[in-house]
Design a protein around this motif. Structure first.
Motif, short mmCIF file in Angstrom:
data_model
loop_
_atom_site.label_atom_id
_atom_site.label_comp_id
_atom_site.label_asym_id
_atom_site.label_seq_id
_atom_site.Cartn_x
_atom_site.Cartn_y
_atom_site.Cartn_z
N PRO A 36 0.82 -1.23 0.00
CA PRO A 36 0.00 0.00 0.00
C PRO A 36 0.84 1.27 0.00
CG PRO A 36 -0.82 -1.57 1.63
CD PRO A 36 0.51 -2.09 1.14
N ALA A 37 0.28 2.32 -0.59
CA ALA A 37 0.99 3.59 -0.72
C ALA A 37 1.35 4.19 0.64
CB ALA A 37 0.15 4.57 -1.54
N ASP A 38 0.49 4.01 1.65
CA ASP A 38 0.78 4.62 2.94
C ASP A 38 2.02 3.99 3.58
OD1 ASP A 38 -0.54 2.20 3.35
OD2 ASP A 38 -1.54 2.87 5.18
N ARG A 39 2.22 2.68 3.39
CA ARG A 39 3.42 2.04 3.93
C ARG A 39 4.66 2.48 3.16
NH1 ARG A 39 0.84 -3.42 4.54
NH2 ARG A 39 2.54 -4.29 3.33
N LEU A 40 4.53 2.63 1.85
CA LEU A 40 5.66 3.11 1.06
C LEU A 40 6.01 4.55 1.43
CD1 LEU A 40 4.78 1.65 -2.46
CD2 LEU A 40 6.41 0.76 -0.79
N GLU A 41 4.99 5.33 1.74
CA GLU A 41 5.23 6.72 2.15
C GLU A 41 6.02 6.77 3.45
OE1 GLU A 41 2.74 10.88 2.91
OE2 GLU A 41 1.70 8.95 2.95
N ARG A 42 5.64 5.96 4.43
CA ARG A 42 6.36 5.93 5.70
C ARG A 42 7.81 5.44 5.50
NH1 ARG A 42 1.34 3.94 7.58
NH2 ARG A 42 2.09 1.79 7.58
N PHE A 43 7.96 4.47 4.62
CA PHE A 43 9.29 3.93 4.30
C PHE A 43 10.16 5.03 3.70
CE2 PHE A 43 11.73 0.69 1.54
CZ PHE A 43 12.68 0.51 2.52
N ALA A 44 9.59 5.80 2.77
CA ALA A 44 10.35 6.89 2.13
C ALA A 44 10.74 7.95 3.15
CB ALA A 44 9.51 7.50 1.01
N HIS A 45 9.84 8.29 4.07
CA HIS A 45 10.17 9.29 5.09
C HIS A 45 11.30 8.79 5.99
CE1 HIS A 45 7.45 12.66 4.62
NE2 HIS A 45 6.48 11.82 4.30
N ARG A 70 16.60 -0.13 9.94
CA ARG A 70 15.45 0.24 10.76
C ARG A 70 14.23 0.50 9.88
NH1 ARG A 70 17.19 4.78 12.80
NH2 ARG A 70 18.54 3.70 14.28
N ALA A 71 14.44 1.19 8.75
CA ALA A 71 13.33 1.46 7.85
C ALA A 71 12.79 0.17 7.23
CB ALA A 71 13.79 2.41 6.74
N LEU A 72 13.70 -0.74 6.86
CA LEU A 72 13.27 -2.02 6.31
C LEU A 72 12.48 -2.83 7.33
CD1 LEU A 72 16.43 -3.16 4.31
CD2 LEU A 72 14.13 -2.90 3.36
N ASN A 73 12.99 -2.88 8.55
CA ASN A 73 12.29 -3.64 9.59
C ASN A 73 10.90 -3.08 9.86
OD1 ASN A 73 14.29 -5.54 10.06
ND2 ASN A 73 15.35 -4.26 11.56
N ASP A 74 10.78 -1.76 9.88
CA ASP A 74 9.47 -1.15 10.11
C ASP A 74 8.52 -1.48 8.96
OD1 ASP A 74 10.37 -0.09 12.45
OD2 ASP A 74 10.69 1.93 11.68
N LEU A 75 9.02 -1.42 7.73
CA LEU A 75 8.17 -1.76 6.58
C LEU A 75 7.72 -3.21 6.64
CD1 LEU A 75 6.99 -1.02 3.74
CD2 LEU A 75 9.14 -1.86 2.79
N LEU A 76 8.64 -4.10 6.95
CA LEU A 76 8.30 -5.52 7.00
C LEU A 76 7.40 -5.84 8.18
CD1 LEU A 76 11.80 -6.90 6.02
CD2 LEU A 76 9.71 -7.07 4.65
N LEU A 119 13.74 6.92 5.15
CA LEU A 119 15.00 6.96 4.42
C LEU A 119 15.43 8.38 4.07
CD1 LEU A 119 14.35 4.00 1.94
CD2 LEU A 119 15.89 3.97 3.92
N SER A 120 14.52 9.34 4.21
CA SER A 120 14.80 10.70 3.74
C SER A 120 15.86 11.42 4.57
CB SER A 120 13.51 11.53 3.72
OG SER A 120 13.00 11.71 5.03
N LEU A 124 18.82 10.33 4.87
CA LEU A 124 20.09 10.09 4.21
C LEU A 124 20.40 11.21 3.24
CD1 LEU A 124 19.75 6.27 3.46
CD2 LEU A 124 21.32 7.32 5.10
N PRO A 125 21.65 11.60 3.09
CA PRO A 125 22.02 12.66 2.14
C PRO A 125 21.55 12.33 0.72
CG PRO A 125 23.88 12.12 3.55
CD PRO A 125 22.82 11.10 3.84
N GLY A 126 20.98 13.33 0.07
CA GLY A 126 20.48 13.14 -1.29
C GLY A 126 19.06 12.66 -1.38
N TRP A 127 18.49 12.27 -0.25
CA TRP A 127 17.13 11.74 -0.25
C TRP A 127 16.16 12.59 0.59
CZ3 TRP A 127 17.62 5.65 0.24
CH2 TRP A 127 17.95 5.14 -1.02
N THR A 128 16.54 13.82 0.88
CA THR A 128 15.66 14.66 1.71
C THR A 128 14.31 14.90 1.04
OG1 THR A 128 16.73 16.62 0.78
CG2 THR A 128 17.54 15.81 2.91
N ASP A 129 14.29 14.95 -0.31
CA ASP A 129 13.03 15.18 -1.02
C ASP A 129 12.44 13.88 -1.56
OD1 ASP A 129 14.96 14.66 -2.90
OD2 ASP A 129 14.22 16.14 -4.36
#
Length: 693
Positions: free
Chosen positions: A447-456, A498-504, A458-459, A461-466
């Motif tokens: 679902p998009a909401d889980r992908l959104e949390r995953f992206a946040h 940590r982001a992967l574990n939260d998504l899974l 990871l954001s 990390l340098p280069g991924w703020t947006d």
């Protein structure tokens, strides 16, 4: 003015009306509200060839596309979703229509050329059924008595069911062809039951016919005389191309669309079965009334319209449950944004023979050698941490090593409903990257909401703020790759893992397990008193020391040198479950030998612990909160009770809905039975000599 410029304001106002309503609206009410808020061009106000106003026909069709993308829902009326609201904000004016076309064509039109895709054909066929209803209404108003006008409603009913049958067939074939073109990708076990004539295999082998064309021809022949009107047949058909538990997931999707009216898998089955039976009655007995063969059953325009709406909503929910058709994916090719990785590292096992590429596929050995040889140590450490994390995670399903120019590996994980390729590592002599495969996860139904949390997550990390904003604009159709500078950060691996574990964890659903309390029940009293599940194998020591299955197997072989290979493999599987696969929140059942004919039910609350200070029988433990300690075994239905008869110390109860049923038994003392199709009762083979019992 182009057609897009004409229809765009109408589509936009339709979504805005639904946004302002904040609740499902009847289509007729939507029509009235839209007509009040936007000026309809004159050439869109005239009737089409079937007597329907052109603009409204377009709205019905385009909202079907929007619903298939998750922008809106059509269950119990029309309503907008959070994704639809965000789309309104992100795409002004005509851009929203362009985006609808782009996403729909990318995600729903799978056939080549101008030939409409399966879902577009389905929409058109449902449109014909609706036109029959409108024609019947008009004739009723005119008082036509030359024939039974209600036969038009029966024809519409039959047309709608035929549309569903045809769509399911085409959707299965499209997905089967897509899977056939992806060797190495995980497939449902039933995919292997699809067959292809030798003559077509030979054509493909001789390059006389493309695989896609040959396999499609074979599938059309395979499904030529199969029908998909009954819900069990529909689920059986889709099981060839998807691992999703169809009606359970569809019920969840439909409930999400209107939480005020939840629906279960059984209710969907009942509804579809009734619709199919009515169609058969119309087709075979002229819809006779069972109470009198001299008359037909009563049927109304409203009843048929509701049936068509149900079939449309169910098909959209099926699409969303299955996820987008997997694209023609080459796991060996990094995303374009990565740029050059530099020269190709030598394949280590081929290098020994003095050649650059001696094998058709990269191996773990060559991949790790390339990371060690060409990566800066801090970058290599991060990539290795991500790589090793995968095989220790209970949701991990396997690696795919690439066969492209550069060494690569892609990791597949269970998402709870399906399996998805979550990340890929690509390495060259000048650069190595980690690609996070948002697009492939979206295509597999995450679902998009889980992908959104995953992206946040990871954001940072340098280069991924947006990153969240960039992904949302494309509906997560991207595979962003981290830069070496980001991977070199001291805490980069912690952030990523940590982001992967939260998504899974968000993907996981509670599971149910059986854990015995000793061969004679000797561990049961203390386990119940202290809130524990306890197993043996104290000879192996602290199980958390073994980070892979192979390490655990080697420890078992050292502790039990006379045990057979099969026994070692069996024990390894049980202990790996106990330490790694069983998660907090999972349910556990302990058959009670100290109270024959009864079971205890608990919820796992803690991780694996090794307690060397305890007696040998109480050194391998996990904490559990016991919910019930005296449930009579008689309340458990036969299919679920079969799992409890296993001789293993630890086994997963893999019957469909096992966790839900165990939870219900704990709460009410009754077993509601399975709600999903097809119970599976198999687990590992048991061994008679099990020191954990």
């Amino acid at each position: 003015m182009s057609f897009a410029e004409q229809i765009m304001p109408i589509l936009r106002v339709t979504l805005e009306v639904l946004r302002e309503a904040g609740a499902p609206m009847a289509p007729g009410d939507v029509r009235e509200a839209v007509a009040k808020h936007v000026e309809i061009p004159r050439d869109l106000r005239i009737p089409d060839a079937h007597g329907e106003t052109r603009w409204w026909s377009q709205v019905i069709f385009r909202t079907g596309e929007a619903a298939s993308l998750g922008w809106m829902a059509k269950r119990n009326g029309w309503s907008i979703t959070a994704v639809g609201i965000k789309t309104l904000e992100d795409f002004p004016d005509v851009a929203i229509y362009r985006e609808l076309q782009r996403q729909y064509r990318e995600r729903r039109l799978f056939r080549a050329g101008d030939f409409p895709g399966a879902f577009e054909q389905y929409q058109r066929n449902l449109g014909y059924a609706r036109q029959l209803v409108r024609g019947g209404r008009n004739l009723e108003r005119l008082g036509v008595g030359a024939f039974d006008v209600t036969d038009l409603y029966r024809a519409a009913w039959t047309q709608a069911v035929a549309a569903l049958d045809h769509w399911v067939t085409q959707e299965i074939i499209d997905r089967a062809v897509a899977l056939a073109q992806r060797p190495g990708a995980p497939r449902p076990s039933n995919f292997s039951k699809l067959s292809m004539p030798v003559e077509l295999v030979e054509k493909v082998h001789r390059n006389a016919e493309p695989l896609e064309d040959a396999f499609r021809a074979a599938m059309e022949r395979f499904f030529e005389f199969k029908t998909f009107q009954h819900p069990d047949k529909i689920a059986e058909g889709f099981s060839h191309v998807s691992k999703v538990k169809l009606w359970k997931v569809v019920a969840d999707r439909l409930t999400d669309q209107d939480p005020s009216k939840p629906i279960t898998a059984d209710e969907i089955r009942t509804q579809l079965t009734g619709i199919a039976r009515r169609r058969n009655n119309i087709a075979h007995t002229a819809d006779h009334d069972p109470d009198s063969f001299r008359r037909k059953k009563r049927i109304t325009a409203g009843e048929v319209e509701q049936t068509i709406d149900v079939l449309e909503s169910v098909a959209i929910a099926i699409l969303q449950s299955l996820g987008d058709l997997p694209p023609a994916t080459d796991h060996s090719v990094p995303p374009e944004e990565v740029g050059s990785l530099g020269a190709t590292p030598a394949q280590i096992d081929a290098k020994r023979r003095g050649v650059i590429r001696g094998l058709s596929k990269w191996t773990e050995e060559s991949l790790l050698h390339a990371l060690d040889e060409y990566c800066p140590p801090d970058v290599a450490d991060t990539l290795l941490a991500v790589y090793r994390h995968a095989e220790s995670h209970p949701a991990f399903r396997g690696y795919i090593f690439g066969d492209g120019v550069h060494p690569s590996v892609t990791a597949w994980f269970s998402t709870g409903q399906d399996e998805a390729a979550m990340w890929s590592i690509y390495t060259g002599e000048s650069k190595s990257v980690l690609s996070i495969n948002f697009e492939w996860m979206r295509n597999r139904g995450v679902p998009a909401d889980r992908l959104e949390r995953f992206a946040h997550a990871l954001s940072v990390l340098p280069g991924w703020t947006d990153l969240p904003a960039r992904l949302a604009i494309t509906n997560y159709a991207k595979r962003p790759s981290s830069t070496p500078a980001a991977l070199a950060l001291p805490d980069a691996s912690q952030i990523i893992l940590r982001a992967l574990n939260d998504l899974l964890a968000a993907s996981a659903t509670p599971r149910a397990w059986m854990v015995r309390g000793g061969r004679e029940g000797e561990r049961e009293p203390r386990a119940l008193d202290e809130g524990l599940i306890v197993v043996g194998w104290h000879e192996v020591g602290d199980l958390s020391c073994y980070t892979t299955r192979d390490e655990l197997a080697e420890a078992l072989r050292s502790a039990f040198p006379t045990a057979s290979p099969n026994t070692i493999a069996n024990w390894r599987g049980q202990l790996w479950r106990f330490t790694t696969e069983i998660q907090r929140g999972d349910l556990v059942v302990m058959p009670l030998k100290s109270h024959p004919g009864h079971i205890a039910i608990g919820e796992v609350t803690g991780p694996y612990e090794h307690r060397p200070q305890e007696p040998v029988d109480f050194q391998q433990v996990r904490e559990v909160g016991w919910l019930r300690r005296d449930v009579p075994l008689d309340v458990v239905k036969d299919d679920l009770r079969t799992g409890l008869s296993s001789m293993l110390t630890i086994c997963r109860l893999v019957q469909d809905d096992a966790a839900r049923r165990i939870a219900t038994i704990a709460a009410t003392g009754t077993d509601p039975g399975a709600a999903a199709e097809g119970a599976v009762i198999a687990d590992d083979l048991s061994e008679a000599t099990d020191p954990g019992v």
